[in-house]
Design an enzyme around this catalytic site. Structure first.
Site, PDB file in Angstrom:
ATOM      1  N   ALA A 135     -10.453   2.439   2.504  1.00  0.00           N
ATOM      2  CA  ALA A 135      -9.277   2.446   1.614  1.00  0.00           C
ATOM      3  C   ALA A 135      -9.241   1.041   1.018  1.00  0.00           C
ATOM      4  CB  ALA A 135      -8.017   2.760   2.412  1.00  0.00           C
ATOM      5  N   ALA A 136     -10.127   0.818   0.066  1.00  0.00           N
ATOM      6  CA  ALA A 136     -10.531  -0.554  -0.266  1.00  0.00           C
ATOM      7  C   ALA A 136      -9.811  -1.180  -1.455  1.00  0.00           C
ATOM      8  CB  ALA A 136     -12.032  -0.594  -0.525  1.00  0.00           C
ATOM      9  N   ALA A 137      -9.193  -0.356  -2.312  1.00  0.00           N
ATOM     10  CA  ALA A 137      -8.641  -0.916  -3.561  1.00  0.00           C
ATOM     11  C   ALA A 137      -7.311  -1.626  -3.302  1.00  0.00           C
ATOM     12  CB  ALA A 137      -8.433   0.210  -4.571  1.00  0.00           C
ATOM     13  N   PRO A 138      -7.064  -2.763  -3.961  1.00  0.00           N
ATOM     14  CA  PRO A 138      -7.840  -3.364  -5.050  1.00  0.00           C
ATOM     15  C   PRO A 138      -8.939  -4.334  -4.626  1.00  0.00           C
ATOM     16  CG  PRO A 138      -5.766  -4.534  -4.803  1.00  0.00           C
ATOM     17  CD  PRO A 138      -5.761  -3.445  -3.780  1.00  0.00           C
ATOM     18  N   GLY A 139      -9.221  -4.442  -3.323  1.00  0.00           N
ATOM     19  CA  GLY A 139     -10.416  -5.192  -2.960  1.00  0.00           C
ATOM     20  C   GLY A 139     -10.204  -6.496  -2.207  1.00  0.00           C
ATOM     21  N   GLY A 140      -8.985  -6.745  -1.727  1.00  0.00           N
ATOM     22  CA  GLY A 140      -8.743  -7.984  -0.972  1.00  0.00           C
ATOM     23  C   GLY A 140      -9.654  -8.078   0.244  1.00  0.00           C
TER      24      GLY A 140
ATOM     25  N   ARG B  97      -7.021   2.516  -9.226  1.00  0.00           N
ATOM     26  CA  ARG B  97      -7.071   1.338  -8.346  1.00  0.00           C
ATOM     27  C   ARG B  97      -8.528   0.922  -8.086  1.00  0.00           C
ATOM     28  NH1 ARG B  97      -2.492   0.000  -5.073  1.00  0.00           N
ATOM     29  NH2 ARG B  97      -3.836  -0.499  -3.326  1.00  0.00           N
TER      30      ARG B  97
ATOM     31  N   ASP C  42      -7.959   0.231   6.130  1.00  0.00           N
ATOM     32  CA  ASP C  42      -6.768  -0.562   5.808  1.00  0.00           C
ATOM     33  C   ASP C  42      -5.800   0.451   5.186  1.00  0.00           C
ATOM     34  OD1 ASP C  42      -5.163  -2.793   5.411  1.00  0.00           O
ATOM     35  OD2 ASP C  42      -6.023  -3.213   3.447  1.00  0.00           O
TER      36      ASP C  42
ATOM     37  N   CYS D  75       0.125  -2.809   6.920  1.00  0.00           N
ATOM     38  CA  CYS D  75       1.030  -3.932   6.667  1.00  0.00           C
ATOM     39  C   CYS D  75       2.460  -3.454   6.905  1.00  0.00           C
ATOM     40  CB  CYS D  75       0.829  -4.488   5.267  1.00  0.00           C
ATOM     41  SG  CYS D  75       1.112  -3.293   3.961  1.00  0.00           S
TER      42      CYS D  75
HETATM   43  N1  SAM Z   1      -7.737  -2.690   1.444  1.00  0.00           N
HETATM   44  C1  SAM Z   1      -7.025  -2.930   0.215  1.00  0.00           C
HETATM   45  C2  SAM Z   1      -7.055  -4.417  -0.095  1.00  0.00           C
HETATM   46  O1  SAM Z   1      -7.221  -5.215   0.820  1.00  0.00           O
HETATM   47  O2  SAM Z   1      -6.947  -4.790  -1.283  1.00  0.00           O
HETATM   48  C3  SAM Z   1      -5.620  -2.382   0.254  1.00  0.00           C
HETATM   49  C4  SAM Z   1      -5.582  -0.921   0.576  1.00  0.00           C
HETATM   50  S1  SAM Z   1      -3.989  -0.162   0.428  1.00  0.00           S
HETATM   51  C5  SAM Z   1      -3.180  -0.748   1.835  1.00  0.00           C
HETATM   52  C6  SAM Z   1      -4.333   1.493   0.847  1.00  0.00           C
HETATM   53  C7  SAM Z   1      -5.272   2.227  -0.094  1.00  0.00           C
HETATM   54  O3  SAM Z   1      -5.547   3.518   0.482  1.00  0.00           O
HETATM   55  C8  SAM Z   1      -4.736   2.515  -1.470  1.00  0.00           C
HETATM   56  O4  SAM Z   1      -5.544   1.869  -2.429  1.00  0.00           O
HETATM   57  C9  SAM Z   1      -4.847   4.045  -1.614  1.00  0.00           C
HETATM   58  O5  SAM Z   1      -5.263   4.450  -2.899  1.00  0.00           O
HETATM   59  C10 SAM Z   1      -5.875   4.374  -0.566  1.00  0.00           C
HETATM   60  N2  SAM Z   1      -5.854   5.752  -0.035  1.00  0.00           N
HETATM   61  C11 SAM Z   1      -4.790   6.547   0.212  1.00  0.00           C
HETATM   62  N3  SAM Z   1      -5.196   7.729   0.725  1.00  0.00           N
HETATM   63  C12 SAM Z   1      -6.557   7.678   0.808  1.00  0.00           C
HETATM   64  C13 SAM Z   1      -7.577   8.583   1.243  1.00  0.00           C
HETATM   65  N4  SAM Z   1      -7.271   9.799   1.687  1.00  0.00           N
HETATM   66  N5  SAM Z   1      -8.860   8.203   1.178  1.00  0.00           N
HETATM   67  C14 SAM Z   1      -9.176   6.976   0.689  1.00  0.00           C
HETATM   68  N6  SAM Z   1      -8.275   6.085   0.276  1.00  0.00           N
HETATM   69  C15 SAM Z   1      -6.974   6.426   0.338  1.00  0.00           C
END
Ligand code: SAM
Length: 469
Positions: free
Chosen positions: A114-119, A143, A183, A236
């Site tokens: 769950a990588a976006a936006p990439g931090g 994202r 994440d 978080c």
């Molecule tokens: N790791 C990211 C960073 O450090 O920038 C922040 C991730 S954010 C907490 C959670 C992410 O999970 C969102 O971008 C969302 O789109 C994604 N997400 C939600 N459900 C998901 C799924 N079933 N599979 C993959 N990604 C998912």
């Protein structure tokens, strides 16, 4: 408006119940303070020591991350040319602890699901020294596009951006990753100080919904981890339903995993077994999980659990990247146009494996592209450029990955040169000389391409990235 009205009453009541009156008062007090700002230095491009010398902002170390620094709240780190050059990523300080706990090594295979936006992904790539393979996946296409921009600016090569549900990844990547990071999407109680929207979306029902989703995501992530490999779960948010309880349920269903202690994480508090149903917590060392609290450290708050899969761990061996040569099946004409551009512009052809053509775009895929079959892929690797009928156009991502000394023609600017701003705004720059592709650098760090035509550098800084301020 009194502060009590700023946060949902059921949230405050739960936190008071969990923390007790005295600690709740400190926690509540912290929630009234402004959030802190921080950046993480990109060690793929610059050493921490060198960055300290050239930093435009005063820096104060983040205790748990050697590359992390607090910066004053009144600066705009996203509006400095060093940001455009990818020298740092603006990141919440407790979020930096996730990469530190994951601690990937060069040559490993890592998945950030769950990588976006990439931090976290930028952090993982820096720790991997851009060697091995990172699958940066997210379900949200919009994202993911931002993630691709961030990873391209970061100047890393060994990543693929996929746009999949986690459960679809297993057939392509069965038990292959040394480390998998989840994440997870969460109620974001740790982001309350930063983002009013997150507060407005909070509800007890949202907590329950997120907890179910997180369990499901972890279940789907488990079969991707190789024997002896790591699964890092992070949120978080503060409530135990989305944290300790999710980890405990996961471990009950997956006895092949254990929850490991993490040594030497300054500022971290232990997980709270006492906050979940005793039947559920029984026998599980939930105190091994880490919690970062806004009343205990300078930062917003995170939960991190390091899980290890049983089995004999086989470390990966470094690969040697072969001499550049036309890949099997690549049309001779395409390869020759790319090669000709490299000969004119670079000191040598880039040493990258897996050069592949998708439509008219040329990429360098860090793994066997067969692995990506059937998946929705936004970037199958480093975007080298686009091949037209009679010429090759280099992509911005290639400029950000190359070392300036690999490029024959450069316009090297100092940070206070007004042409830096002109370039980032998309303007043309007068610069007599031969008609060639030119790399623009700021203090020796690549910003992007320009093409010199009749004594003018035609701006090739991507339109969507251009500065409007
Ligand atoms: N790791 C990211 C960073 O450090 O920038 C922040 C991730 S954010 C907490 C959670 C992410 O999970 C969102 O971008 C969302 O789109 C994604 N997400 C939600 N459900 C998901 C799924 N079933 N599979 C993959 N990604 C998912």
């Amino acid at each position: 408006m009194s502060h009590e009205e700023r946060y949902p009453e059921p949230f405050l009541m739960r936190m008071r119940e969990l923390l007790g009156d005295a600690e709740f008062a400190e926690f509540y007090d912290a929630l009234q303070r402004p959030p802190v700002s921080a950046i993480r230095v990109n060690t793929l491009k610059i050493s921490v020591e060198r960055f300290k010398e050239i930093s435009p902002f005063p820096l104060e170390p983040v205790p748990w991350c050697p590359e992390g620094f607090y910066i004053p709240n009144d600066v705009e780190p996203g509006k400095h040319p060093y940001h455009a050059a990818g020298l740092y990523y603006v990141q919440e300080p407790t979020a930096m602890a996730v990469g530190v706990v994951a601690n990937p090594q060069p040559w490993e295979w890592v998945a950030d699901l769950a990588a976006a936006p990439g931090g976290k992904a930028t952090h993982l790539l820096a720790l991997m020294e851009d060697k091995g393979f990172l699958l940066a996946n997210d379900i949200d296409r919009r994202r993911l596009t931002v993630l691709a921009q961030n990873l391209e600016r970061w100047g890393a090569r060994v990543w693929v951006a996929s746009n999949e549900r986690i459960e679809h990844l297993h057939p392509n990547f069965p038990e292959v990753f040394d480390t998998v990071v989840v994440d997870a999407p969460c109620t974001g109680e740790g982001m309350f100080r930063r983002n009013r929207d997150v507060v407005d979306h909070w509800s007890p029902r949202a907590v329950r919904g997120n907890a179910l989703r997180q369990e499901h995501l972890l279940d789907a992530a488990a079969p991707l981890v190789k024997p002896g490999g790591f699964l890092v779960y992070a949120t978080c948010t503060f409530n135990p339903e989305e944290n300790e309880a999710v980890v405990a349920r996961f471990l009950r269903k997956h006895p092949e995993f254990t929850l490991e202690p993490v040594e030497d994480m300054p500022g971290a508090s232990p997980g709270r077994p006492d906050w979940v149903d005793p039947e559920l917590a029984k026998g599980i060392p939930l105190e091994h999980a880490l919690r970062y609290w806004p009343h205990k450290v300078k930062g917003e708050g995170h939960f991190i659990a390091l899980l290890v899969k049983e089995g004999y761990y086989r470390p990966r061996t470094p690969l040697t990247i072969p001499e550049p040569k036309r890949p099997k099946g690549m049309p001779r004409k395409v390869w020759n146009l790319y090669k000709q551009w490299c000969e004119e512009t670079l000191t040598e052809m880039p040493r990258v494996a897996g050069v592949m053509l998708v439509g008219e775009h040329l990429y360098a895929c860090p793994i066997n592209p067969g692995r990506l079959q059937g998946l929705r892929i936004l970037r199958p690797g480093l975007w080298l450029g686009t091949v037209k009928e009679t010429y090759f156009i280099p992509d911005h991502a290639l400029a950000m990955w190359l070392k300036p000394e690999q490029v024959k023609h450069r316009l090297d600017l100092t940070v206070d040169d007004p042409r830096v701003l002109a370039y980032l705004r998309g303007e043309q720059i007068d610069d007599p000389g031969p008609e060639v592709w030119v790399m623009i650098t700021v203090e020796g760090y690549p910003l992007g391409w320009a093409k010199r035509v009749q004594g003018v550098l035609k701006n090739r800084y991507p339109k969507h990235l251009r500065w409007t301020w």
